[in-house]
Design a protein around this motif. Structure first.
Motif, short mmCIF file in Angstrom:
data_model
loop_
_atom_site.label_atom_id
_atom_site.label_comp_id
_atom_site.label_asym_id
_atom_site.label_seq_id
_atom_site.Cartn_x
_atom_site.Cartn_y
_atom_site.Cartn_z
N ILE A 97 0.82 -1.18 -0.01
CA ILE A 97 -0.11 -0.08 0.04
C ILE A 97 0.98 1.42 -0.02
O ILE A 97 0.50 2.27 -0.63
N GLU A 98 1.99 1.14 0.71
CA GLU A 98 3.05 2.45 0.78
C GLU A 98 3.16 2.71 -0.68
O GLU A 98 3.58 3.74 -0.83
N ASP A 99 3.86 1.59 -1.25
CA ASP A 99 4.37 1.77 -2.52
C ASP A 99 3.44 2.30 -3.40
O ASP A 99 3.57 3.20 -4.28
N ARG A 100 2.12 2.03 -3.43
CA ARG A 100 1.21 2.56 -4.23
C ARG A 100 0.94 3.98 -4.10
O ARG A 100 0.83 4.68 -4.92
N ALA A 101 0.73 4.19 -2.62
CA ALA A 101 0.81 5.67 -2.19
C ALA A 101 1.83 6.46 -2.75
O ALA A 101 1.61 7.61 -3.42
N THR A 119 -6.52 -2.05 -12.81
CA THR A 119 -6.30 -3.41 -13.49
C THR A 119 -4.85 -4.05 -12.93
O THR A 119 -4.83 -5.11 -12.51
N GLU A 120 -3.78 -3.34 -13.33
CA GLU A 120 -2.69 -3.72 -13.00
C GLU A 120 -2.40 -3.98 -11.72
O GLU A 120 -1.60 -4.94 -11.31
N ASN A 121 -2.63 -2.88 -10.78
CA ASN A 121 -2.25 -2.93 -9.47
C ASN A 121 -3.07 -4.31 -8.52
O ASN A 121 -2.65 -4.84 -7.76
N MET A 122 -4.51 -4.46 -9.11
CA MET A 122 -5.17 -5.54 -8.48
C MET A 122 -4.44 -6.94 -9.11
O MET A 122 -4.51 -7.90 -8.18
N SER A 176 -11.18 -7.33 -15.24
CA SER A 176 -10.31 -6.83 -16.35
C SER A 176 -8.69 -7.39 -15.67
O SER A 176 -7.94 -7.82 -16.62
N SER A 177 -8.75 -7.11 -14.40
CA SER A 177 -7.42 -8.08 -13.76
C SER A 177 -7.46 -9.46 -13.99
O SER A 177 -6.50 -10.02 -14.11
N VAL A 178 -8.68 -10.05 -13.84
CA VAL A 178 -8.80 -11.67 -14.05
C VAL A 178 -8.32 -11.98 -15.31
O VAL A 178 -7.66 -12.88 -15.65
N GLU A 179 -8.85 -11.06 -16.18
CA GLU A 179 -8.54 -11.58 -17.77
C GLU A 179 -6.84 -11.49 -17.82
O GLU A 179 -6.35 -12.18 -18.43
N ALA A 180 -6.57 -10.06 -17.51
CA ALA A 180 -5.04 -10.06 -17.50
C ALA A 180 -4.27 -11.52 -16.88
O ALA A 180 -3.21 -11.91 -17.39
#
Lengths: 441, 299, 314
Positions: free
Chosen positions: A51-55, A340-343, A358-362
């Motif tokens: 989470i810190e990284d995403r922030a 999408t990418e983060n999930m 879309s994350s599932v698809e990826a």
């Protein structure tokens, strides 16, 4: 003596003065950059670091805003801390609220439906997940970490008991039979080791398409009664009673002791275990080199048609009373964190479901599910969940009390109490608490 | 003689057993704090080599150093505050002539029956509520007895994100006042008289005569209060909502309550670290404590 | 209260000066003790939810719920348990420490070493004690069961069988407080004049008689002081220990004490009801009022016995 004391006083004074300067860290001073506070409940390094990284990424791409992340302890503590902070006029913008706290958070009045901040597209979020967090037909919060319980299997012990290596007990009686067979064969740790948690009771109610509380699981109108001693509830109680009678169940002895139960399973003191999909990463790592790990759907009561599990985990809520632009930035951060990418990376790290289609698809295209069978099992269980009020999960202000009450009743049953009377008593108690709570309105 | 020797042997056996029972859990924790993840869950009691690793994890990764720092600040301020405030109060009660002394004494001593724990719900609101926006708002609450006493607490200090929440409410001490009164009563009258003849005022008397004579009582009180404050658990657990302000007793538990499976070696090293400061204070002030206690017992 | 007998010490005059010295203490006590205590009492007449911020006057509603209806059994059970646990902690703790202090005070080789080893856990906190015990007594990975399993092939369920959990909590609580008790007894013993004991020796009194006739009366002021501190320890400070070790559980033996966790003391219940679950603070306030009354009763006996000749020396 005098000298020792004066020295001591001098030492402590200087320490005190040095440290006193650091006390004001949390005060919100005027800064050119607007701070957006996000409180969550992950104390462990892996998840909080993610989470810190995403922030950090968000902050670089959004100059002018700074997302400040803080872990607040358990889910209960996090929600309480937010409400307390609101009392003091310094509520964080974003709060991670656990699923059973939804009604409580809603009733507290400190949050606003996220749908009211401009418009955003929810069509990509997975349906059963979004269902839980839709209250009065409004998307109330943004789904973030979603999980459900799965069965963890020590495959070495399964083989030792004479079963095929891929065997997964599908029903309660399968579980009993498996453990009894293993015990008879002298398999060490022929036990079942989920932690004693009301969450599982909720899951098994949903699996039987049974409502935990009345008024359409609290979704048609405010719930006024629980269904703890309904026939569906009785099946769960009876299962625990049988496990206890045959000495096939073990746990650390404390309620909701996730780690304690995980440790028992990881140490090879149990054969099968139920816990959240979110622990897949941690458990796989812990048992590496010790035994072969398998994962399956959770066993359900005999004769029931598998209805699916309730989505567990938490969503991110937005608090009221902030300037418009801060609210938008706060919402954008959550949308960024759950894009999408983060999930995809969140799922890979933790085992929580990616909450976007879309994350599932990826992940599928990447071949992720082929590479790790355990991951797909967890995911299929969610996708096969039927969309109805039972699996949407209950809403009631006292669901956290309800969990404790269920745990108390189950523990009583484990000690040999009569299932029927234990659950009847639990229902009365839970209904009384609910009545007390509802009297606030 | 033989009987006496046999008696002494029994005493040794009894004491040895007691010492083992008393010390084992801590020695055990100490040993486990040196072991790595694999050893720590085994029954092995061999001293391992992972102490620094565990220590580092607990101290930095789990932010124990922040909690330790907070505990230290809080304990120091509260201990000093309690000593100074109760010294002054006891001084006024013993060496001053004024009306209503008994009532004030009773007013103070009755609080022995009111530990923070029983009034925690009221205190919680008082500390956590938002302060009034203006003095006028505040005054219209405070000077309206019905609102002040019978309505829910309207305004508070808004302290739940600062260390003040765990410092200020604990600055006064009935125990301290009591101990100092007893001690002052044992100070010989002649000393008081001679200082009167010298024409020393109250302040001079405090600094030149009373404090030098009170070191042992001060030491005893410092020890009791430091340990008490350091070990406090319930109030910080309830009121402190920011990691940056948490104390070690509550913070230590976070190593257990996090998402991964419990790293017991790290937990044990956390427990050991949390024990050290009060032990140091204990070692430093033990003699003062024994003497201070003896002094008040002489009476 | 003979505290001002030597009133002749009151040599300074000037009421305002005295008030100035007293003011900080009195202010703190009014603002942070009397005022919140009063409001805890007021709160007990309201329906008051922390999350919802509601306040509705319901008169004695909370108290009625304490003593009748579905919520009552759990409260009454925790009341009983508080008394039981406190009684055990006080009785075992005091007897063990008086016994050990007397042994350690004897003139034997290494007496000082024994004394230091017995009292150094003085500085232990309930939270640390809870943490260490949690690890030792974990039913599956704890060292106690590993040992018992190896020696006798038994693995007692320390944390979820009611009797064992209760014993464990009491034992841990006594253990944590032993150092404290022994310190006070040692201090008292070292100030006891040796003549009465020597006189008893000449009389040829047996150990028991010597203890009850000579030593015990001499130690009784310390005992009275310690009984009070131990009770308040058992009521309040065991919270940290319980919170970490058992979280108030496990539920007691069926039909006898099965309405709530067997180690749920009243203090723990106040915490659970007020800050846990859906947070019914009014109900918790009513419980804390009962708890205050209990402390008051204990203190009353303490003070009144002090008045009757056994004067306070702690």
């Amino acid at each position: 003596m005098k000298r020792v004391l004066s020295l001591f006083a001098l030492a402590v004074l200087s320490v005190g003065m040095v440290c006193a300067g650091g006390n004001q860290e949390t005060s919100q001073t005027e800064k050119p950059v607007k701070e957006i506070y996000f409180w969550h409940a992950f104390g462990d390094a892996a998840r909080s670091q993610w989470i810190e990284d995403r922030a950090g990424e968000f902050n670089t791409s959004h100059p002018g805003y700074k997302v400040v992340v803080e872990a607040k302890g358990s889910y209960r503590d996090t929600l309480q801390a937010a409400i307390l902070a609101d009392k003091q006029g310094s509520a964080p913008h974003l709060v991670q609220v656990f699923e059973v706290g939804s009604q409580l958070a809603y009733d507290s009045g400190i949050f606003m439906p996220v749908g009211e901040i401009g418009s955003f597209d929810t069509s990509d979020y997975i349906k059963p997940v979004l269902n839980y967090y839709t209250i009065n037909d409004k998307v109330n919060s943004i789904p973030f970490n979603s999980s459900s319980p799965v069965l963890y299997i020590n495959k070495d012990k399964i083989v030792e008991a004479g079963y095929p290596v891929d065997y997964v007990p599908a029903t309660f009686s399968d579980v009993i039979k498996l453990l009894e067979t293993a015990k008879a064969k002298g398999v060490e740790g022929a036990k079942f080791s989920m932690c004693l948690h009301g969450w599982y009771f909720e899951q098994w109610m949903s699996e039987q398409n049974a409502m935990l509380v009345n008024n359409g699981n609290g979704r048609d109108a405010r719930a006024t009664e629980t269904n703890l001693n309904s026939p569906a509830g009785m099946k769960i109680g009876n299962f625990m009673a049988e496990l206890a009678k045959k000495d096939l169940y073990t746990y650390s002895g404390k309620f909701e002791d996730w780690n304690g139960s995980d440790a028992i399973f990881e140490e090879g003191k149990a054969m099968i275990h139920i816990t959240s999909t979110a622990d897949l990463g941690n458990i796989s790592k812990a048992v590496e080199g010790k035994f072969k790990l398998g994962v399956g759907f959770i066993p359900i009561p005999d004769g029931a048609t598998r209805n699916g599990t309730v989505i567990g985990g938490a969503s991110v809520w937005v608090t009221k009373n902030h300037p418009e632009d801060e609210l938008t930035a706060a919402r954008d951060f959550v949308l960024f964190m759950t894009n999408t990418e983060n999930m995809v990376s969140w799922h890979k790290l933790t085992g929580y479901y990616p909450v976007r289609n879309s994350s599932v698809e990826a992940l599928k295209q990447e071949g992720w599910f082929d590479s790790d069978a355990n991951q797909i099992v967890a995911f299929n269980q969610l996708l096969q969940t039927k969309s109805n009020k039972a699996s949407a999960g209950a809403l009631a202000g006292t669901l956290t009390d309800n969990r404790t009450i269920i745990e108390t009743a189950l523990q009583k049953i484990l000690q040999g109490a009569d299932v029927k009377s234990a659950l009847a008593e639990a229902k009365i108690l839970s209904d009384t608490k609910l009545k007390e709570y509802n009297a606030n309105f | 003689m033989n009987k006496k020797k046999k008696g002494a042997l029994w005493v040794h056996i009894v004491l040895c057993t007691a010492v083992i029972l008393v010390c084992f859990p801590i020695v055990f924790a100490l040993i486990k704090s040196t072991q790595n993840t694999a050893q720590v869950l085994s029954p092995s009691l061999k001293i391992g080599s992972s102490f620094f690793h565990n220590f580092k994890r607990a101290f930095f990764d789990y932010k124990l150093w922040i909690y330790m720092k907070n505990s230290l600040v809080i304990s120091v301020y509260v201990t000093l505050g309690k000593i100074i405030l109760s010294f002054l109060a006891a001084f006024a009660l013993v060496y001053f002539k004024f009306k209503g002394k008994k009532i004030i004494f009773i007013f103070i001593i009755v609080t022995l029956m009111m530990p923070t724990e029983v009034l925690i719900l009221g205190l919680f609101n008082l500390i956590a509520n938002k302060p009034a926006a203006s003095l006028l708002q505040w005054a219209s609450w405070v000077f309206n007895p019905v609102k002040l006493l019978f309505h829910p607490i309207a305004y508070g200090f808004g302290w739940s994100n600062t260390n003040l929440a765990i410092i200020v409410p604990f600055l006064a001490s009935a125990t301290g006042v009591f101990l100092f009164i007893q001690h002052f009563n044992s100070v010989p009258r002649s000393l008081v008289d001679s200082s009167r003849i010298d024409g020393t005022g109250p302040i001079g008397f405090i600094f030149h005569i009373l404090i030098p004579m009170s070191w042992n009582t001060i030491g005893a009180l410092a020890l009791i209060q430091f340990v008490y404050v350091w070990n406090q658990y319930l109030w910080p657990r309830v009121i402190v909502r920011y990691d940056a302000n948490q104390v070690v007793q509550v913070g230590m538990n976070k190593i257990i309550a996090i998402g991964d499976s419990v790293a017991w070696g790290e937990v044990m090293s956390g427990a050991i670290i949390a024990m050290i400061p009060p032990l140091i204070i204990f070692a430093l002030l033990y003699n003062a404590f024994m003497k201070g206690y003896a002094l008040s017992s002489d009476k | 209260m003979n505290i001002f007998d030597q009133g002749e010490n009151a040599v300074f005059r000037g009421t305002w000066k005295a008030v100035l010295f007293l003011l900080p203490t009195i202010l703190i006590l009014i603002v942070f003790l009397y005022f919140p205590a009063w409001h805890s009492l007021v709160m007990s007449f309201f329906r008051n939810n922390l999350f919802l911020g509601t306040h509705t006057f319901i008169g004695l509603g909370n108290y009625r719920n304490l003593f009748t209806g579905p919520l009552a059994p759990a409260f009454l059970q925790s009341l009983t348990q508080t008394l039981l646990i406190s009684l055990l902690i006080v009785f075992i703790g005091i007897s063990a420490s008086i016994f050990l202090a007397i042994q350690a005070n004897k003139k034997i080789k290494g007496g000082t070493v024994y004394r230091m080893l017995l009292i150094w856990p003085f500085a232990l906190s309930p939270a640390v004690a809870g943490t260490i015990f949690l690890f030792i007594f974990n039913p599956e990975v704890g060292i106690m069961n590993t040992l018992l399993d190896f020696l006798f092939s038994v693995k007692p369920r320390w944390l979820d069988s009611p009797l064992l959990a209760l014993t464990l909590v009491v034992f841990a609580a006594v253990w944590k407080y032993l150092g404290y008790n022994i310190v006070f007894y040692l201090a008292a013993l070292q100030n006891i004049p040796t003549e009465p004991l020597e006189a008893a020796d000449i009389d040829g009194a047996g150990a028991w008689r010597k203890f009850f006739n000579v030593l015990y009366p001499l130690l009784s002021p310390t005992t009275f002081f310690l009984v009070f501190t131990n009770i308040s320890y058992a009521f309040f400070e065991t919270f940290g220990l319980i919170d970490i070790l058992t979280t108030g559980g496990p539920v007691g033996p069926p039909t006898v004490l099965d309405k709530t966790g067997i180690t749920t003391t009243l203090m723990y219940k106040v915490f659970q009801d007020g800050f846990g679950g859906s947070s019914n603070m009014g109900f918790a306030a009513a419980e804390s009022v009962i708890l205050t009354i209990m402390v008051g009763v204990v203190a009353y006996f303490q003070f009144s016995s002090m008045g009757k000749g056994i004067h306070y020396q702690g």
